[in-house]
Design an enzyme around this catalytic site. Structure first.
Site, mmCIF file in Angstrom:
data_model
loop_
_atom_site.group_PDB
_atom_site.id
_atom_site.type_symbol
_atom_site.label_atom_id
_atom_site.label_comp_id
_atom_site.label_asym_id
_atom_site.label_seq_id
_atom_site.Cartn_x
_atom_site.Cartn_y
_atom_site.Cartn_z
ATOM 1 C CE1 TYR A 127 4.908 55.550 -66.522
ATOM 2 C CE2 TYR A 127 7.166 54.845 -66.159
ATOM 3 C CZ TYR A 127 6.105 55.654 -65.827
ATOM 4 O OH TYR A 127 6.229 56.549 -64.799
ATOM 5 C CE LYS B 289 -9.046 63.894 -67.201
ATOM 6 N NZ LYS B 289 -9.751 64.722 -66.207
ATOM 7 C CG ASP C 146 -9.473 65.149 -62.729
ATOM 8 O OD1 ASP C 146 -10.018 64.031 -62.606
ATOM 9 O OD2 ASP C 146 -9.955 66.063 -63.442
ATOM 10 C CG ASP D 168 5.634 57.602 -61.613
ATOM 11 O OD1 ASP D 168 6.351 57.149 -60.704
ATOM 12 O OD2 ASP D 168 5.944 58.584 -62.315
ATOM 13 C CG ASP E 153 6.574 60.189 -56.203
ATOM 14 O OD1 ASP E 153 6.762 58.962 -56.154
ATOM 15 O OD2 ASP E 153 7.455 60.999 -56.554
HETATM 16 C C1 IPM Z 1 9.361 55.035 -60.139
HETATM 17 C C2 IPM Z 1 10.193 55.939 -61.025
HETATM 18 C C3 IPM Z 1 10.285 55.366 -62.430
HETATM 19 C C4 IPM Z 1 8.873 55.276 -62.962
HETATM 20 C C5 IPM Z 1 11.222 56.154 -63.370
HETATM 21 C C6 IPM Z 1 12.621 56.192 -62.841
HETATM 22 C C7 IPM Z 1 11.199 55.627 -64.767
HETATM 23 O O1 IPM Z 1 9.680 57.230 -61.004
HETATM 24 O O2 IPM Z 1 9.727 53.860 -59.966
HETATM 25 O O3 IPM Z 1 8.365 55.499 -59.581
HETATM 26 O O4 IPM Z 1 8.342 56.287 -63.466
HETATM 27 O O5 IPM Z 1 8.277 54.203 -62.877
HETATM 28 MN MN MN Z 2 8.048 57.507 -59.562
#
Ligand code: IPM
Ligand code: MN
Ligand code: NAD
Length: 366
Positions: free
Chosen positions: A151, A202, A235, A259, A263
């Site tokens: 990042y 990884k 993975d 990240d 999710d």
């Molecule tokens: C998050 C988002 C951000 C990230 C994006 C918007 C850059 O997906 O906060 O999870 O990848 O950190």
């Molecule tokens: Mn995210």
């Protein structure tokens, strides 16, 4: 977590609010409403004081003035505020996402918010897509390294826009950066009497960057003999959290993998509309945001789920040392889910504001 001393004479906490774009503008006011309700339910000397200062940073300002993070913003936030309540950034009119990168990633880096804490907790059995799993099965914390990795924006193009183009994106990992997030994960486990820490990388393919993660993990784990520590490749981790989420208490991983896995975890617990997060540097001004983005596909319709933001506010109240209020928010969210007083993403038909009002009323009548 360390808490800043309360200011004499002034409000007990000052919160900068960056609602941002899209549904960030819709869910954040609900959070503020609910926090006020939690504060107001105290009386006399126990009454908490909190001041919110709204900042209009986001796509509109960027398109209007070309400004993302205003000059002096970082110093102002660090010196004058205890925490930042953040909505979301991202707007179809800014396809480069420049403002989101400069504001959100800018604050994560410049405030050195190295801990991205993303708890995954199933609040009601019906919310998980996993068959036969219950609230007892899905409860773990993801610690995502938040200041390094892929990042950092180190890289470039060579022969851009030609058939021979090369794009390079560097993965930056410092020993200090890797060590502090791994140590934080172990400390969190110890403090919360959690038995298991899983580090995920990884290292079989990323033989330099994640070799460092391996070596630091092996070193730090020795200081926590009472905690069962293990390693999974990312993975395999993605597969295992779906196959049997009961295995996990604390997961620690790098920026990009965190990240993605957060999710995935959010979906196991009811989706992005419910997932909270904190960008934290213990003892310093920290930033709290729901995991979801600006959701342009539903923005402006008044149907965004505010519970992710409200649970985020609960994390912020914990951080400020106000765990009773944080718990009150979580209890009210649990009740809304129990009674199915929810927005369309969770199968309900309530509006954002209706859910916010309901939670505020619950919290206020403690
Ligand atoms: C998050 C988002 C951000 C990230 C994006 C918007 C850059 O997906 O906060 O999870 O990848 O950190
Ligand atoms: Mn995210
Ligand atoms: P998103 O999280 O905005 O939306 C993904 C899906 O989840 C959409 O279908 C959306 O409607 C749904 N959703 C998300 N939050 C919801 C809520 N509270 N209630 C109901 N449904 C909800 O992700 P995306 O569509 O990939 O990204 C949209 C924009 O947001 C992009 O510009 C992206 O870069 C940005 N983004 C910002 C952040 C952040 O500011 N922290 C995080 C993720 C994405």
């Amino acid at each position: 977590m360390a808490v800043k001393p309360l200011r004499e004479g002034g409000p007990a906490a000052r919160i900068a609010v960056i609602a941002g774009d899209g549904i960030g503008q819709e869910v954040t006011p609900e959070s503020i409403k609910v926090i006020h309700a939690a504060m107001d339910s105290h009386s006399g000397s126990a009454r908490r004081q909190i001041e919110f200062v709204e900042l209009d940073w986001g796509a509109d300002k960027f398109l209007r003035e070309g400004i993302t993070l205003p000059a002096g913003a970082v110093e102002m936030l660090a010196n004058e505020f205890d925490a930042i309540l953040f909505g979301a950034l991202g707007d179809p009119r800014v396809p480069s996402n420049q403002h989101a990168a400069e504001i959100l990633l800018g604050l994560r880096f410049k405030l050195d918010l190295f801990v991205n804490a993303r708890p995954v907790e199933l609040f009601h059995d019906r919310l998980t897509p996993l068959r036969d799993r219950t609230t007892n099965d899905i409860r773990f914390m993801v610690f995502r390294e938040n200041t390094e990795g892929l990042y950092v924006g180190v890289g470039g193009f060579f022969k851009k826009d030609t058939p021979d183009e090369i794009a390079v994106q560097e993965d930056v990992n410092s020993r200090k950066g890797v060590e502090r997030i791994i140590r934080h994960a172990f400390e969190y486990a110890r403090q919360n009497k959690l038995k298991r820490v899983c580090m995920s990388d990884k290292s079989n393919a990323m033989t330099f960057a994640h070799d460092l993660w391996q070596r630091v993990f092996k070193q730090v784990r020795q200081e926590y003999p009472e905690i069962e520590s293990r390693h999974l490749y990312i993975d395999t981790l993605a597969m295992e959290v779906v196959r049997d989420p009961r295995q996990f208490d604390v997961i620690v991983t790098c920026n990009l993998f965190g990240d993605i896995i957060s999710d995935l975890g959010a979906q196991l617990a009811g989706g992005l509309g419910l997932a909270p997060s904190g960008n934290i540097h213990p003892g310093r001004t920290s930033l709290f945001e729901p995991v979801h983005g600006s959701a342009p596909n539903i923005a402006g319709k008044g149907i965004a789920n505010p519970l992710g933001s409200i649970l985020t506010s609960a994390m912020m109240l914990d951080f400020l040392g106000w765990t009773a209020e944080g718990n009150a928010l979580r209890t009210a969210v649990r009740a809304a889910l129990q009674e199915n007083f929810v927005t369309p993403d969770l199968g309900g038909e309530k509006k954002t504001v209706e859910v916010g009002d309901w939670i505020a009323k619950r919290v206020g009548s403690r």
